[in-house]
Motif scaffolding. Structure first.
Motif, PDB file in Angstrom:
ATOM      1  N   ILE A  94       0.837  -1.204   0.000  1.00  0.00           N
ATOM      2  CA  ILE A  94       0.000   0.000   0.000  1.00  0.00           C
ATOM      3  C   ILE A  94       0.869   1.250   0.000  1.00  0.00           C
ATOM      4  N   VAL A  95       1.924   1.267   0.823  1.00  0.00           N
ATOM      5  CA  VAL A  95       2.813   2.433   0.861  1.00  0.00           C
ATOM      6  C   VAL A  95       3.514   2.593  -0.493  1.00  0.00           C
ATOM      7  N   ARG A  96       3.899   1.478  -1.105  1.00  0.00           N
ATOM      8  CA  ARG A  96       4.536   1.538  -2.431  1.00  0.00           C
ATOM      9  C   ARG A  96       3.558   2.093  -3.475  1.00  0.00           C
ATOM     10  N   GLU A  97       2.295   1.678  -3.413  1.00  0.00           N
ATOM     11  CA  GLU A  97       1.295   2.198  -4.342  1.00  0.00           C
ATOM     12  C   GLU A  97       1.063   3.694  -4.120  1.00  0.00           C
ATOM     13  N   ARG A  98       1.056   4.132  -2.863  1.00  0.00           N
ATOM     14  CA  ARG A  98       0.894   5.565  -2.587  1.00  0.00           C
ATOM     15  C   ARG A  98       2.053   6.363  -3.156  1.00  0.00           C
ATOM     16  N   LEU A  99       3.267   5.828  -3.039  1.00  0.00           N
ATOM     17  CA  LEU A  99       4.426   6.518  -3.604  1.00  0.00           C
ATOM     18  C   LEU A  99       4.324   6.575  -5.128  1.00  0.00           C
ATOM     19  N   GLY A 100       3.901   5.486  -5.749  1.00  0.00           N
ATOM     20  CA  GLY A 100       3.727   5.485  -7.198  1.00  0.00           C
ATOM     21  C   GLY A 100       2.664   6.480  -7.642  1.00  0.00           C
ATOM     22  N   ALA A 101       1.572   6.558  -6.880  1.00  0.00           N
ATOM     23  CA  ALA A 101       0.519   7.522  -7.214  1.00  0.00           C
ATOM     24  C   ALA A 101       1.023   8.950  -7.050  1.00  0.00           C
ATOM     25  N   CYS A 102       1.821   9.194  -6.012  1.00  0.00           N
ATOM     26  CA  CYS A 102       2.379  10.523  -5.804  1.00  0.00           C
ATOM     27  C   CYS A 102       3.341  10.873  -6.936  1.00  0.00           C
ATOM     28  N   ASN A 103       4.184   9.925  -7.333  1.00  0.00           N
ATOM     29  CA  ASN A 103       5.101  10.172  -8.453  1.00  0.00           C
ATOM     30  C   ASN A 103       4.323  10.485  -9.723  1.00  0.00           C
ATOM     31  N   GLN A 104       3.259   9.757  -9.967  1.00  0.00           N
ATOM     32  CA  GLN A 104       2.443   9.982 -11.162  1.00  0.00           C
ATOM     33  C   GLN A 104       1.758  11.346 -11.094  1.00  0.00           C
ATOM     34  N   ARG A 105       1.258  11.703  -9.926  1.00  0.00           N
ATOM     35  CA  ARG A 105       0.525  12.958  -9.756  1.00  0.00           C
ATOM     36  C   ARG A 105       1.442  14.168  -9.858  1.00  0.00           C
ATOM     37  N   GLU A 106       2.618  14.081  -9.252  1.00  0.00           N
ATOM     38  CA  GLU A 106       3.496  15.247  -9.172  1.00  0.00           C
ATOM     39  C   GLU A 106       4.379  15.423 -10.406  1.00  0.00           C
ATOM     40  N   GLY A 107       4.600  14.353 -11.154  1.00  0.00           N
ATOM     41  CA  GLY A 107       5.389  14.476 -12.378  1.00  0.00           C
ATOM     42  C   GLY A 107       6.841  14.811 -12.091  1.00  0.00           C
ATOM     43  N   PRO A 108       7.375  15.857 -12.745  1.00  0.00           N
ATOM     44  CA  PRO A 108       8.801  16.176 -12.585  1.00  0.00           C
ATOM     45  C   PRO A 108       9.174  16.653 -11.182  1.00  0.00           C
ATOM     46  N   ASN A 109       8.210  17.110 -10.401  1.00  0.00           N
ATOM     47  CA  ASN A 109       8.489  17.617  -9.049  1.00  0.00           C
ATOM     48  C   ASN A 109       8.360  16.541  -7.980  1.00  0.00           C
ATOM     49  N   HIS A 110       8.348  15.282  -8.382  1.00  0.00           N
ATOM     50  CA  HIS A 110       8.083  14.213  -7.406  1.00  0.00           C
ATOM     51  C   HIS A 110       9.189  14.086  -6.365  1.00  0.00           C
ATOM     52  N   LEU A 111      10.412  14.504  -6.686  1.00  0.00           N
ATOM     53  CA  LEU A 111      11.496  14.347  -5.707  1.00  0.00           C
ATOM     54  C   LEU A 111      11.274  15.216  -4.475  1.00  0.00           C
ATOM     55  N   GLN A 112      10.760  16.405  -4.655  1.00  0.00           N
ATOM     56  CA  GLN A 112      10.559  17.275  -3.494  1.00  0.00           C
ATOM     57  C   GLN A 112       9.154  17.131  -2.914  1.00  0.00           C
ATOM     58  N   ASN A 113       8.154  16.855  -3.748  1.00  0.00           N
ATOM     59  CA  ASN A 113       6.781  16.795  -3.241  1.00  0.00           C
ATOM     60  C   ASN A 113       6.414  15.440  -2.645  1.00  0.00           C
ATOM     61  N   CYS A 114       7.167  14.409  -2.973  1.00  0.00           N
ATOM     62  CA  CYS A 114       6.861  13.068  -2.460  1.00  0.00           C
ATOM     63  C   CYS A 114       7.913  12.597  -1.450  1.00  0.00           C
ATOM     64  N   ALA A 115       8.623  13.522  -0.853  1.00  0.00           N
ATOM     65  CA  ALA A 115       9.685  13.143   0.091  1.00  0.00           C
ATOM     66  C   ALA A 115       9.111  12.424   1.310  1.00  0.00           C
ATOM     67  N   LYS A 116       7.941  12.831   1.743  1.00  0.00           N
ATOM     68  CA  LYS A 116       7.317  12.194   2.906  1.00  0.00           C
ATOM     69  C   LYS A 116       6.997  10.725   2.604  1.00  0.00           C
ATOM     70  N   GLU A 117       6.456  10.464   1.422  1.00  0.00           N
ATOM     71  CA  GLU A 117       6.130   9.093   1.033  1.00  0.00           C
ATOM     72  C   GLU A 117       7.387   8.247   0.854  1.00  0.00           C
ATOM     73  N   VAL A 118       8.451   8.847   0.323  1.00  0.00           N
ATOM     74  CA  VAL A 118       9.709   8.120   0.151  1.00  0.00           C
ATOM     75  C   VAL A 118      10.272   7.720   1.508  1.00  0.00           C
ATOM     76  N   GLU A 119      10.232   8.646   2.453  1.00  0.00           N
ATOM     77  CA  GLU A 119      10.741   8.361   3.801  1.00  0.00           C
ATOM     78  C   GLU A 119       9.906   7.273   4.482  1.00  0.00           C
ATOM     79  N   LEU A 120       8.582   7.348   4.311  1.00  0.00           N
ATOM     80  CA  LEU A 120       7.710   6.331   4.897  1.00  0.00           C
ATOM     81  C   LEU A 120       7.985   4.963   4.284  1.00  0.00           C
ATOM     82  N   LEU A 121       8.186   4.924   2.968  1.00  0.00           N
ATOM     83  CA  LEU A 121       8.497   3.642   2.314  1.00  0.00           C
ATOM     84  C   LEU A 121       9.828   3.086   2.813  1.00  0.00           C
ATOM     85  N   LYS A 122      10.822   3.951   3.016  1.00  0.00           N
ATOM     86  CA  LYS A 122      12.104   3.477   3.553  1.00  0.00           C
ATOM     87  C   LYS A 122      11.930   2.866   4.939  1.00  0.00           C
ATOM     88  N   GLN A 123      11.157   3.532   5.786  1.00  0.00           N
ATOM     89  CA  GLN A 123      10.941   3.020   7.147  1.00  0.00           C
ATOM     90  C   GLN A 123      10.203   1.682   7.121  1.00  0.00           C
TER      91      GLN A 123
END
Length: 175
Positions: free
Chosen positions: A105-134
């Motif tokens: 589920i966390v991986r799917e949320r990160l994928g959805a965030c990457n899809q939604r944010e497009g080129p800005n996904h590195l800064q706008n999806c940092a919270k999801e990336v950190e959660l996936l790492k944890q």
């Protein structure tokens, strides 16, 4: 066309075939069979089905919200208590499935965030990336290197070895 037709404005052409009036003394066998089927088979089945639905409506059971009671961990089972071993194994398997679904589920949320944010996904999806790492680190710490045939016992031994390594590392740091 409006619902209430103006029959004078929109005249219906006359039909060529006249309507046949059935004036026989013998009833239609299709109607008789339909009536018999309705009263003999359909009515009792419908009554029983509606009665069962009324009983089920009184106490609803949502199968997808099934809650299992927590059983003792494998470390809490007494020696030779095979039923406790079996229940602990089943509990461990359920926990593993739940943890796999959490990671997915966390991986799917990160994928959805990457899809939604497009080129800005590195800064706008940092919270999801950190959660996936944890979440993946926690999953790897608990279930990593167990393989497909991992059991509650091997998982417990893995955790025990990890705790012993942490104690050794802490002891060497202090001395």
């Amino acid at each position: 066309m409006p619902e209430d037709h103006d029959w004078e404005a929109y005249k219906v052409p006359p039909t060529r075939t006249p309507v046949v009036e059935s004036t026989t003394s013998v009833p239609n066998p299709v109607t008789f069979v339909h009536t018999v089927f309705s009263y003999v088979i359909d009515a009792p089945v419908t009554f029983v089905r509606e009665w069962i639905e009324r009983q089920q409506a009184k106490n609803k059971f949502y199968y997808y919200h099934q809650k299992f009671r927590r059983v003792p961990d494998l470390s809490e089972c007494l020696e030779g208590d095979y039923l406790c071993f079996f229940e602990a194994e089943a509990q461990w398997r359920r926990d593993r499935l739940v943890d796999q679904q959490i990671v997915e589920i966390v991986r799917e949320r990160l994928g959805a965030c990457n899809q939604r944010e497009g080129p800005n996904h590195l800064q706008n999806c940092a919270k999801e990336v950190e959660l996936l790492k944890q979440v993946t680190k926690a999953y790897q710490d608990r279930y990593g290197d167990l393989g497909y045939h991992g059991t509650a016992r091997t998982c417990l031994m893995k955790q025990k070895h990890r705790m012993m390594e942490e104690r050794k590392a802490k002891a060497t740091e202090q001395s």
